[in-house]
Design a protein around this motif. Structure first.
Motif, PDB file in Angstrom:
ATOM      1  N   LEU A  28       8.918  -1.110 -12.350  1.00  0.00           N
ATOM      2  CA  LEU A  28       9.509   0.456 -12.025  1.00  0.00           C
ATOM      3  C   LEU A  28       7.864   1.846 -12.409  1.00  0.00           C
ATOM      4  O   LEU A  28       8.631   3.387 -12.487  1.00  0.00           O
ATOM      5  CB  LEU A  28       9.673   0.323 -13.644  1.00  0.00           C
ATOM      6  N   HIS A  29       6.844   1.568 -11.565  1.00  0.00           N
ATOM      7  CA  HIS A  29       6.017   2.364 -11.146  1.00  0.00           C
ATOM      8  C   HIS A  29       4.777   2.068  -9.880  1.00  0.00           C
ATOM      9  O   HIS A  29       5.375   0.270  -9.809  1.00  0.00           O
ATOM     10  CB  HIS A  29       5.026   2.652 -12.342  1.00  0.00           C
ATOM     11  N   PRO A  30       4.342   2.852  -9.447  1.00  0.00           N
ATOM     12  CA  PRO A  30       3.781   2.383  -7.684  1.00  0.00           C
ATOM     13  C   PRO A  30       2.670   1.763  -8.514  1.00  0.00           C
ATOM     14  O   PRO A  30       1.605   2.321  -8.065  1.00  0.00           O
ATOM     15  CB  PRO A  30       3.809   4.347  -7.560  1.00  0.00           C
ATOM     16  N   LEU A  31       2.195   0.415  -9.286  1.00  0.00           N
ATOM     17  CA  LEU A  31       1.482   0.070  -9.566  1.00  0.00           C
ATOM     18  C   LEU A  31       1.724  -1.279  -8.765  1.00  0.00           C
ATOM     19  O   LEU A  31       2.901  -1.951  -9.062  1.00  0.00           O
ATOM     20  CB  LEU A  31       1.049  -0.070 -10.652  1.00  0.00           C
ATOM     21  N   THR A  32       0.690  -2.227  -8.812  1.00  0.00           N
ATOM     22  CA  THR A  32       0.526  -3.624  -9.005  1.00  0.00           C
ATOM     23  C   THR A  32       0.425  -4.463 -10.115  1.00  0.00           C
ATOM     24  O   THR A  32      -0.290  -3.295 -11.577  1.00  0.00           O
ATOM     25  CB  THR A  32      -0.528  -3.951  -8.261  1.00  0.00           C
ATOM     26  N   PRO A  33       1.180  -5.551 -10.281  1.00  0.00           N
ATOM     27  CA  PRO A  33       0.748  -6.552 -11.569  1.00  0.00           C
ATOM     28  C   PRO A  33      -0.414  -6.813 -12.613  1.00  0.00           C
ATOM     29  O   PRO A  33      -0.835  -5.631 -13.399  1.00  0.00           O
ATOM     30  CB  PRO A  33       1.296  -7.155 -11.283  1.00  0.00           C
ATOM     31  N   SER A  34      -1.370  -6.369 -11.074  1.00  0.00           N
ATOM     32  CA  SER A  34      -3.122  -6.486 -11.777  1.00  0.00           C
ATOM     33  C   SER A  34      -3.176  -5.225 -12.254  1.00  0.00           C
ATOM     34  O   SER A  34      -4.538  -5.137 -13.535  1.00  0.00           O
ATOM     35  CB  SER A  34      -3.992  -6.862 -10.409  1.00  0.00           C
ATOM     36  N   ALA A  35      -2.792  -4.029 -11.842  1.00  0.00           N
ATOM     37  CA  ALA A  35      -2.980  -2.491 -12.049  1.00  0.00           C
ATOM     38  C   ALA A  35      -2.341  -2.817 -13.443  1.00  0.00           C
ATOM     39  O   ALA A  35      -3.179  -1.525 -14.338  1.00  0.00           O
ATOM     40  CB  ALA A  35      -2.798  -1.363 -10.854  1.00  0.00           C
ATOM     41  N   VAL A  36      -1.419  -3.015 -13.683  1.00  0.00           N
ATOM     42  CA  VAL A  36      -0.140  -2.041 -15.307  1.00  0.00           C
ATOM     43  C   VAL A  36      -1.806  -3.417 -15.616  1.00  0.00           C
ATOM     44  O   VAL A  36      -1.666  -3.098 -16.888  1.00  0.00           O
ATOM     45  CB  VAL A  36       0.789  -3.114 -14.702  1.00  0.00           C
ATOM     46  N   SER A  37      -2.060  -4.579 -15.639  1.00  0.00           N
ATOM     47  CA  SER A  37      -2.731  -5.510 -16.415  1.00  0.00           C
ATOM     48  C   SER A  37      -4.379  -4.584 -17.031  1.00  0.00           C
ATOM     49  O   SER A  37      -4.197  -4.610 -18.167  1.00  0.00           O
ATOM     50  CB  SER A  37      -3.174  -7.133 -16.071  1.00  0.00           C
ATOM     51  N   ARG A  38      -4.724  -4.119 -16.123  1.00  0.00           N
ATOM     52  CA  ARG A  38      -5.764  -3.216 -16.306  1.00  0.00           C
ATOM     53  C   ARG A  38      -5.532  -1.933 -16.886  1.00  0.00           C
ATOM     54  O   ARG A  38      -6.502  -1.637 -17.953  1.00  0.00           O
ATOM     55  CB  ARG A  38      -6.168  -2.550 -14.923  1.00  0.00           C
ATOM     56  N   ARG A  39      -4.274  -1.559 -17.318  1.00  0.00           N
ATOM     57  CA  ARG A  39      -4.115  -0.093 -18.047  1.00  0.00           C
ATOM     58  C   ARG A  39      -3.747  -0.541 -19.329  1.00  0.00           C
ATOM     59  O   ARG A  39      -3.793   0.153 -20.508  1.00  0.00           O
ATOM     60  CB  ARG A  39      -3.202   0.679 -16.811  1.00  0.00           C
ATOM     61  N   ILE A  40      -3.165  -1.683 -19.492  1.00  0.00           N
ATOM     62  CA  ILE A  40      -2.904  -2.268 -20.628  1.00  0.00           C
ATOM     63  C   ILE A  40      -4.941  -2.532 -21.326  1.00  0.00           C
ATOM     64  O   ILE A  40      -4.304  -2.583 -22.908  1.00  0.00           O
ATOM     65  CB  ILE A  40      -1.490  -3.437 -20.326  1.00  0.00           C
TER      66      ILE A  40
END
Length: 320
Positions: A28-40
């Motif tokens: 849903l965002h211009p991100l990779t799963p690992s980037a999502v994990s880092r932001r969380i």
């Protein structure tokens, strides 16, 4: 933190919460799963608490995460409202916004939203054109119109997509049909039931189910009716002709009233699909009128769609 960064951070957190995985939120965002994990991870460090418990199979929200989600939704709603009010107060917006949208969704949800939007901004006008097929809507008329609403996977990377709402699809049938034919207890049993389906333009994720950890297609062998119009399928399933796999934005009122029964929903609604409901525009600066409408629609339709709220905690279907 600037307002845009805060909005993005809270929206990402809520998308992980709603979808139940970093991978689904990343789509849903211009991100990779690992980037999502880092932001969380960064958000949890800033709050000094754990929002999710993680395992190799699932991401589950913690009690602290649930409490934070309530506040996050309110903050996002207030930020969207504050931004819209600031734009309105800085200069009274004027002019025409041209929109193409799928007809069934437009009649049920978009037209009432636009009526409220125009009531709030008397200097603005909207030209709304409803298109019968919501599947094959690729924004071909962009340039002639300012925005195109699209439901489903995005194929044209030349266009800029603004997510408006997640998309949830449920298997459903009428009580009369289920009394006559029996309640399927698992997706595999759908093969022996009568079905209602799309004529040639089936949505990408239709009739796909996770069974024992494997994603497969389980679709009725006999199709009592095929059609290229969402409302035709809705009327047919409500009339008891068979089983259909339809989005909640279309079926919500029927499910809430008990005119349709959702199957395989013992644990609530299924997770949102990787695709959703988007507003498309050309790769150019969006005019202030369209930006104002986009903010209004994002606040109206997300992060939890208003048509899904009556279905929260849905416990009907197989097993009842």
């Amino acid at each position: 933190m600037n307002p845009d960064a805060l909005t993005d951070q809270l929206s990402l957190f809520l998308d992980v919460l709603e979808s139940g995985s970093f991978s689904a939120a990343a789509r849903l965002h211009p991100l990779t799963p690992s980037a999502v994990s880092r932001r969380i991870d960064a958000l949890e460090r800033s709050l000094d608490c754990s929002l999710f418990s993680r395992s190799t199979h699932a991401v589950r929200v913690t009690p602290a995460g649930l409490a934070f989600a309530e506040r996050a939704r309110r903050i996002l709603a207030e930020l969207h409202l504050a931004r819209a009010e600031a734009v309105a107060l800085s200069s009274a917006p004027e002019g025409l916004i041209r929109i193409d949208a799928p007809a069934p969704f437009g009649r049920r949800h978009l037209a009432p939203a636009i009526a409220d939007f125009l009531g709030a901004y008397p200097g603005l006008d909207v030209q709304l054109r409803l298109i019968d097929s919501f599947v094959d809507l690729h924004g071909a008329h962009l340039g002639e119109v300012d925005l195109v609403l699209r439901i489903g996977p995005l194929a044209d990377t030349r266009l800029v997509a603004t997510p408006l709402s997640p998309l949830v699809r449920v298997v459903c049938a009428s009580p009369a049909y289920l009394a006559r034919r029996g309640v399927p207890r698992s997706p595999q049993e759908l093969l022996e039931h009568d079905g209602l389906d799309w004529d040639g333009l089936a949505p990408t994720h239709a009739w796909r189910f996770d069974v024992d950890g494997k994603l497969g297609i389980y679709r009725p062998k006999r199709l009592r009716m095929t059609a290229n119009n969402a409302e035709t399928l809705l009327f047919s399933v409500a009339a008891g002709l068979g089983v259909a796999h339809l989005p909640t934005w279309l079926t919500s009122e029927y499910l809430a009233r008990g005119e349709l029964v959702a199957l395989f929903c013992e644990n609530g609604l299924p997770a949102p699909e990787p695709s959703g409901i988007y507003a498309l525009r050309l790769e150019r600066a969006t005019d202030s009128r369209s930006r104002l409408l986009l903010e209004f629609l994002k606040n109206r339709f997300g992060p939890t769609p208003p048509w899904d709220i009556p279905l929260q905690g849905l416990q009907r279907g197989a097993g009842n």
